[in-house]
Design a protein around this motif. Structure first.
Motif, PDB file in Angstrom:
ATOM      1  N   LYS A  45      46.180 -26.264  72.415  1.00 15.57           N
ATOM      2  CA  LYS A  45      44.841 -26.434  72.981  1.00 15.57           C
ATOM      3  C   LYS A  45      44.454 -27.896  72.946  1.00 15.57           C
ATOM      4  CE  LYS A  45      40.510 -25.195  74.138  1.00 15.57           C
ATOM      5  NZ  LYS A  45      39.956 -26.452  74.621  1.00 15.57           N
ATOM      6  N   THR A  46      43.902 -28.394  74.038  1.00 15.44           N
ATOM      7  CA  THR A  46      43.356 -29.748  74.062  1.00 15.44           C
ATOM      8  C   THR A  46      41.946 -29.721  74.612  1.00 15.44           C
ATOM      9  OG1 THR A  46      44.133 -30.288  76.292  1.00 15.44           O
ATOM     10  CG2 THR A  46      45.653 -30.779  74.474  1.00 15.44           C
ATOM     11  N   THR A  47      41.199 -30.732  74.242  1.00 13.88           N
ATOM     12  CA  THR A  47      39.896 -30.982  74.832  1.00 13.88           C
ATOM     13  C   THR A  47      39.877 -32.436  75.259  1.00 13.88           C
ATOM     14  OG1 THR A  47      38.865 -29.371  73.348  1.00 13.88           O
ATOM     15  CG2 THR A  47      37.387 -30.914  74.479  1.00 13.88           C
ATOM     16  N   VAL A  48      39.549 -32.667  76.516  1.00 16.00           N
ATOM     17  CA  VAL A  48      39.497 -34.014  77.075  1.00 16.00           C
ATOM     18  C   VAL A  48      38.040 -34.336  77.370  1.00 16.00           C
ATOM     19  CG1 VAL A  48      40.256 -35.506  78.970  1.00 16.00           C
ATOM     20  CG2 VAL A  48      41.790 -33.711  78.095  1.00 16.00           C
ATOM     21  N   LEU A  49      37.574 -35.438  76.826  1.00 11.96           N
ATOM     22  CA  LEU A  49      36.201 -35.903  77.070  1.00 11.96           C
ATOM     23  C   LEU A  49      36.268 -37.138  77.952  1.00 11.96           C
ATOM     24  CD1 LEU A  49      34.925 -35.613  73.397  1.00 11.96           C
ATOM     25  CD2 LEU A  49      34.768 -33.910  75.217  1.00 11.96           C
ATOM     26  N   ILE A 107      48.261 -38.800  83.987  1.00 10.53           N
ATOM     27  CA  ILE A 107      48.867 -39.286  82.743  1.00 10.53           C
ATOM     28  C   ILE A 107      49.094 -38.124  81.787  1.00 10.53           C
ATOM     29  CG2 ILE A 107      48.528 -40.768  80.730  1.00 10.53           C
ATOM     30  CD1 ILE A 107      49.137 -42.236  83.423  1.00 10.53           C
ATOM     31  N   TYR A 108      48.110 -37.261  81.662  1.00 10.09           N
ATOM     32  CA  TYR A 108      48.190 -36.088  80.786  1.00 10.09           C
ATOM     33  C   TYR A 108      49.453 -35.280  81.110  1.00 10.09           C
ATOM     34  CZ  TYR A 108      46.512 -31.686  78.655  1.00 10.09           C
ATOM     35  OH  TYR A 108      46.364 -30.546  77.903  1.00 10.09           O
ATOM     36  N   GLY A 109      49.736 -35.096  82.394  1.00  5.93           N
ATOM     37  CA  GLY A 109      50.887 -34.327  82.828  1.00  5.93           C
ATOM     38  C   GLY A 109      52.218 -34.940  82.428  1.00  5.93           C
ATOM     39  N   ARG A 110      52.244 -36.224  82.154  1.00  4.35           N
ATOM     40  CA  ARG A 110      53.474 -36.884  81.695  1.00  4.35           C
ATOM     41  C   ARG A 110      53.780 -36.566  80.233  1.00  4.35           C
ATOM     42  NH1 ARG A 110      52.455 -42.899  84.250  1.00  4.35           N
ATOM     43  NH2 ARG A 110      52.148 -42.184  86.395  1.00  4.35           N
ATOM     44  N   PHE A 111      52.746 -36.218  79.477  1.00  4.15           N
ATOM     45  CA  PHE A 111      52.909 -35.917  78.052  1.00  4.15           C
ATOM     46  C   PHE A 111      53.163 -34.439  77.794  1.00  4.15           C
ATOM     47  CE2 PHE A 111      51.148 -40.085  77.838  1.00  4.15           C
ATOM     48  CZ  PHE A 111      51.538 -40.615  76.618  1.00  4.15           C
ATOM     49  N   PHE A 112      52.742 -33.590  78.713  1.00  6.16           N
ATOM     50  CA  PHE A 112      52.902 -32.143  78.547  1.00  6.16           C
ATOM     51  C   PHE A 112      53.763 -31.612  79.686  1.00  6.16           C
ATOM     52  CE2 PHE A 112      48.881 -33.103  76.374  1.00  6.16           C
ATOM     53  CZ  PHE A 112      49.193 -32.624  75.118  1.00  6.16           C
ATOM     54  N   THR A 113      55.028 -31.340  79.366  1.00  5.39           N
ATOM     55  CA  THR A 113      55.982 -30.940  80.395  1.00  5.39           C
ATOM     56  C   THR A 113      56.740 -29.669  80.030  1.00  5.39           C
ATOM     57  OG1 THR A 113      57.686 -32.345  79.408  1.00  5.39           O
ATOM     58  CG2 THR A 113      56.326 -33.332  81.149  1.00  5.39           C
ATOM     59  N   GLY A 114      56.408 -29.057  78.914  1.00  4.40           N
ATOM     60  CA  GLY A 114      57.132 -27.879  78.438  1.00  4.40           C
ATOM     61  C   GLY A 114      56.895 -26.655  79.296  1.00  4.40           C
ATOM     62  N   ALA A 115      57.608 -25.597  78.968  1.00  5.74           N
ATOM     63  CA  ALA A 115      57.488 -24.332  79.695  1.00  5.74           C
ATOM     64  C   ALA A 115      56.117 -23.702  79.495  1.00  5.74           C
ATOM     65  CB  ALA A 115      58.583 -23.366  79.245  1.00  5.74           C
ATOM     66  N   VAL A 116      55.537 -23.920  78.299  1.00  3.13           N
ATOM     67  CA  VAL A 116      54.198 -23.410  78.009  1.00  3.13           C
ATOM     68  C   VAL A 116      53.282 -24.616  77.818  1.00  3.13           C
ATOM     69  CG1 VAL A 116      52.775 -22.055  76.443  1.00  3.13           C
ATOM     70  CG2 VAL A 116      55.131 -21.340  76.911  1.00  3.13           C
ATOM     71  N   LEU A 117      52.370 -24.777  78.742  1.00  5.50           N
ATOM     72  CA  LEU A 117      51.425 -25.893  78.666  1.00  5.50           C
ATOM     73  C   LEU A 117      50.211 -25.477  77.840  1.00  5.50           C
ATOM     74  CD1 LEU A 117      51.623 -27.001  82.391  1.00  5.50           C
ATOM     75  CD2 LEU A 117      52.786 -28.035  80.426  1.00  5.50           C
ATOM     76  N   PRO A 118      49.581 -26.433  77.154  1.00  2.48           N
ATOM     77  CA  PRO A 118      48.424 -26.070  76.332  1.00  2.48           C
ATOM     78  C   PRO A 118      47.227 -25.633  77.173  1.00  2.48           C
ATOM     79  CG  PRO A 118      48.789 -28.452  76.281  1.00  2.48           C
ATOM     80  CD  PRO A 118      49.902 -27.851  77.069  1.00  2.48           C
ATOM     81  N   ALA A 119      46.411 -24.783  76.579  1.00  3.59           N
ATOM     82  CA  ALA A 119      45.110 -24.487  77.177  1.00  3.59           C
ATOM     83  C   ALA A 119      44.297 -25.777  77.099  1.00  3.59           C
ATOM     84  CB  ALA A 119      44.426 -23.368  76.393  1.00  3.59           C
ATOM     85  N   ARG A 120      43.349 -25.963  78.018  1.00  2.00           N
ATOM     86  CA  ARG A 120      42.607 -27.229  78.035  1.00  2.00           C
ATOM     87  C   ARG A 120      41.199 -27.024  78.560  1.00  2.00           C
ATOM     88  NH1 ARG A 120      44.563 -32.048  81.896  1.00  2.00           N
ATOM     89  NH2 ARG A 120      43.512 -30.801  83.463  1.00  2.00           N
ATOM     90  N   ALA A 121      40.292 -27.818  78.020  1.00  2.00           N
ATOM     91  CA  ALA A 121      38.950 -27.937  78.572  1.00  2.00           C
ATOM     92  C   ALA A 121      38.697 -29.425  78.783  1.00  2.00           C
ATOM     93  CB  ALA A 121      37.914 -27.362  77.610  1.00  2.00           C
ATOM     94  N   THR A 122      38.019 -29.766  79.875  1.00  2.00           N
ATOM     95  CA  THR A 122      37.671 -31.155  80.168  1.00  2.00           C
ATOM     96  C   THR A 122      36.177 -31.208  80.430  1.00  2.00           C
ATOM     97  OG1 THR A 122      39.840 -31.539  81.162  1.00  2.00           O
ATOM     98  CG2 THR A 122      38.112 -33.124  81.681  1.00  2.00           C
ATOM     99  N   TYR A 123      35.517 -32.155  79.761  1.00  2.00           N
ATOM    100  CA  TYR A 123      34.070 -32.295  79.898  1.00  2.00           C
ATOM    101  C   TYR A 123      33.701 -33.729  80.232  1.00  2.00           C
ATOM    102  CZ  TYR A 123      34.070 -27.996  77.121  1.00  2.00           C
ATOM    103  OH  TYR A 123      34.302 -26.725  76.645  1.00  2.00           O
ATOM    104  N   ALA A 124      32.665 -33.885  81.026  1.00  2.45           N
ATOM    105  CA  ALA A 124      32.039 -35.188  81.213  1.00  2.45           C
ATOM    106  C   ALA A 124      30.975 -35.323  80.136  1.00  2.45           C
ATOM    107  CB  ALA A 124      31.404 -35.284  82.590  1.00  2.45           C
ATOM    108  N   VAL A 125      30.925 -36.476  79.507  1.00  2.00           N
ATOM    109  CA  VAL A 125      29.971 -36.716  78.431  1.00  2.00           C
ATOM    110  C   VAL A 125      29.133 -37.950  78.753  1.00  2.00           C
ATOM    111  CG1 VAL A 125      31.408 -35.597  76.682  1.00  2.00           C
ATOM    112  CG2 VAL A 125      31.655 -38.044  77.093  1.00  2.00           C
TER     113      VAL A 125
END
Length: 133
Positions: free
Chosen positions: A81-85, A98-116
């Motif tokens: 799980k990740t949270t991107v602010l 950029i995020y997609g370059r770090f997460f390339t596995g068969a199972v990608l993490p769940a994610r939430a992205t928020y504007a703050v």
């Protein structure tokens, strides 16, 4: 109510990521989970924000989190799980690339992205995560 736990709680820290700027740990391991605090795009060797662009900031935030995960004995492939602010939601596409370059596995993490409304040190991005140990 009484709560009893057999899970050990351990603080994780590494010089490979910026030191905490408050009363918190870089990460905490509880049983088989590692909770990485939000990582600003601070280069631990200089103490300055990465840049000049938001993509550079996202990459540094992710490198910081990766260093903490390694110190905890786990890897980015184990992130669940990740949270991107974001200071500006208009930066979503650049950060997502950029995020997609770090997460390339068969199972990608769940994610939430928020504007703050703002982030510490004037950063444009902060990323936190939870990983399996």
């Amino acid at each position: 109510m009484t709560y009893t736990s057999n899970a050990s709680i351990t603080s994780i820290s590494t010089p490979g990521a910026p030191a905490a700027i408050g009363a918190y740990s870089q990460a905490v391991r509880v049983g088989d989970l590692v909770f990485v605090s939000g990582q600003l795009p601070v280069d631990p060797s200089t103490g300055r924000l990465a840049g000049p662009g938001v993509a550079d900031e996202a990459a540094q935030s992710l490198r910081n989190a990766e260093a903490i995960l390694e110190a905890a004995g786990t890897t980015m492939d184990r992130v669940v799980k990740t949270t991107v602010l974001l200071a500006d939601i208009g930066d979503f596409d650049a950060v997502n690339e950029i995020y997609g370059r770090f997460f390339t596995g068969a199972v990608l993490p769940a994610r939430a992205t928020y504007a703050v409304a703002g982030l510490p040190k004037g950063a444009r991005v902060e990323i936190e995560m939870v990983a399996a140990a």
